[in-house]
Motif scaffolding. Structure first.
Motif, short mmCIF file in Angstrom:
data_model
loop_
_atom_site.label_atom_id
_atom_site.label_comp_id
_atom_site.label_asym_id
_atom_site.label_seq_id
_atom_site.Cartn_x
_atom_site.Cartn_y
_atom_site.Cartn_z
N ARG A 73 23.75 -27.66 108.94
CA ARG A 73 24.96 -26.86 109.15
C ARG A 73 26.16 -27.74 109.39
O ARG A 73 27.24 -27.51 108.83
CB ARG A 73 24.76 -25.91 110.34
N LYS A 74 25.99 -28.80 110.20
CA LYS A 74 27.09 -29.73 110.47
C LYS A 74 27.52 -30.45 109.20
O LYS A 74 28.71 -30.66 108.97
CB LYS A 74 26.67 -30.73 111.56
N GLN A 75 26.55 -30.83 108.34
CA GLN A 75 26.88 -31.50 107.08
C GLN A 75 27.65 -30.56 106.15
O GLN A 75 28.61 -30.97 105.49
CB GLN A 75 25.62 -32.00 106.38
N VAL A 100 29.50 -28.03 107.02
CA VAL A 100 30.84 -27.85 107.57
C VAL A 100 31.70 -29.07 107.27
O VAL A 100 32.88 -28.95 106.93
CB VAL A 100 30.78 -27.58 109.09
N ALA A 101 31.10 -30.27 107.35
CA ALA A 101 31.86 -31.50 107.10
C ALA A 101 32.26 -31.60 105.63
O ALA A 101 33.36 -32.05 105.30
CB ALA A 101 31.04 -32.72 107.51
N HIS A 102 31.39 -31.17 104.71
CA HIS A 102 31.67 -31.29 103.27
C HIS A 102 32.31 -30.04 102.67
O HIS A 102 32.70 -30.06 101.50
CB HIS A 102 30.38 -31.61 102.50
N ALA A 103 32.44 -28.99 103.42
CA ALA A 103 32.95 -27.73 102.89
C ALA A 103 34.35 -27.84 102.29
O ALA A 103 34.58 -27.34 101.19
CB ALA A 103 32.92 -26.65 103.95
N PRO A 104 35.30 -28.52 102.91
CA PRO A 104 36.64 -28.60 102.30
C PRO A 104 36.61 -29.33 100.94
O PRO A 104 37.28 -28.90 100.01
CB PRO A 104 37.46 -29.39 103.32
N GLU A 105 35.80 -30.38 100.82
CA GLU A 105 35.71 -31.11 99.55
C GLU A 105 35.12 -30.22 98.46
O GLU A 105 35.62 -30.16 97.33
CB GLU A 105 34.86 -32.36 99.72
N VAL A 106 34.02 -29.54 98.79
CA VAL A 106 33.36 -28.66 97.81
C VAL A 106 34.30 -27.52 97.43
O VAL A 106 34.41 -27.16 96.25
CB VAL A 106 32.03 -28.14 98.38
N ARG A 107 34.96 -26.97 98.44
CA ARG A 107 35.90 -25.89 98.17
C ARG A 107 37.01 -26.34 97.24
O ARG A 107 37.37 -25.65 96.29
CB ARG A 107 36.48 -25.37 99.48
N ASP A 108 37.56 -27.53 97.48
CA ASP A 108 38.62 -28.05 96.62
C ASP A 108 38.12 -28.27 95.19
O ASP A 108 38.83 -27.99 94.22
CB ASP A 108 39.18 -29.35 97.20
N GLN A 109 36.88 -28.79 95.06
CA GLN A 109 36.31 -28.99 93.72
C GLN A 109 36.15 -27.65 92.99
O GLN A 109 36.46 -27.53 91.80
CB GLN A 109 34.95 -29.69 93.82
N ILE A 110 35.66 -26.67 93.71
CA ILE A 110 35.46 -25.36 93.09
C ILE A 110 36.81 -24.75 92.68
O ILE A 110 36.94 -24.18 91.59
CB ILE A 110 34.68 -24.42 94.05
#
Length: 194
Positions: free
Chosen positions: A33-35, A37-47
């Motif tokens: 879950r922590k990972q 949350v940490a990578h969510a902004p990057e993945v969101r930006d890619q999407i």
């Protein structure tokens, strides 16, 4: 007295093992879950970036695809004809159960009937003309029963020797000039009445 049924107890070691495995799984889930949350902004930006690119591709291709779809669709008259044909193929009990908006309009049926009548009249006219041999009514047909009149024979033109002796010609004879010129003077004394 001994008890007839002895209760079986789960050894404490098995319970301890299950609890430790459950706590390990809970820890791993927490780390994941922590990972995320940490990578969510990057993945969101890619999407979001990929969605923007895909949207632009769709916008670029849309007019061509739209024109192809519109060209593949039949026009309104064809669709109405298909609907009418389908309606005619249905059994009567099914036709009665259909809503009124699905039934063909009577005005449209009148158009089809008028078109059929006009086509039939044109075909009948064509057949009549063809039977006549293709000659219209106003065509000229020369008469074949009466023979052409015989051409009048004209005497040879008088020579110089005969003109001087004009008095020697018979009384009822006409001169060449009178015959050709169409003179109506009669030498036998009869005059035309005016």
């Amino acid at each position: 007295m001994p008890r007839p049924f002895k209760k079986k107890t789960v050894p404490t070691t098995l319970r301890d093992k299950l609890e430790s495995q459950l706590s390990d799984l809970a820890g791993q889930t927490d780390e994941l879950r922590k990972q995320v949350v940490a990578h969510a902004p990057e993945v969101r930006d890619q999407i979001v970036e990929q969605a923007g690119e895909l949207r632009q591709q769709v916008v670029d291709r849309a007019p061509g695809v739209r024109d192809q779809i519109v060209a593949a669709l039949p026009d309104k008259d064809q669709l109405l004809d298909l609907r009418d044909d389908l309606f005619e193929r249905l059994p009567e009990n099914v036709q009665e159960k259909l809503p009124e908006r699905a039934k063909p309009k009577k005005k449209r049926l009148r158009k089809v009937a008028a078109l059929g009548i006009l086509t039939g009249a044109g075909a009948a006219t064509f057949a009549i003309l063809r039977r006549r041999g293709g000659q219209p009514d106003h065509a000229y047909t020369p008469p074949t029963s009466t023979p052409p009149p015989a051409a009048p024979t004209t005497p040879p033109p008088p020579s110089a020797s005969t003109t001087s002796s004009a008095s020697s010609a018979p009384a009822g004879a006409h001169t060449a000039a009178e015959v050709v010129g169409g003179a109506s003077d009669d030498t036998n004394g009869s005059a035309s009445k005016s």
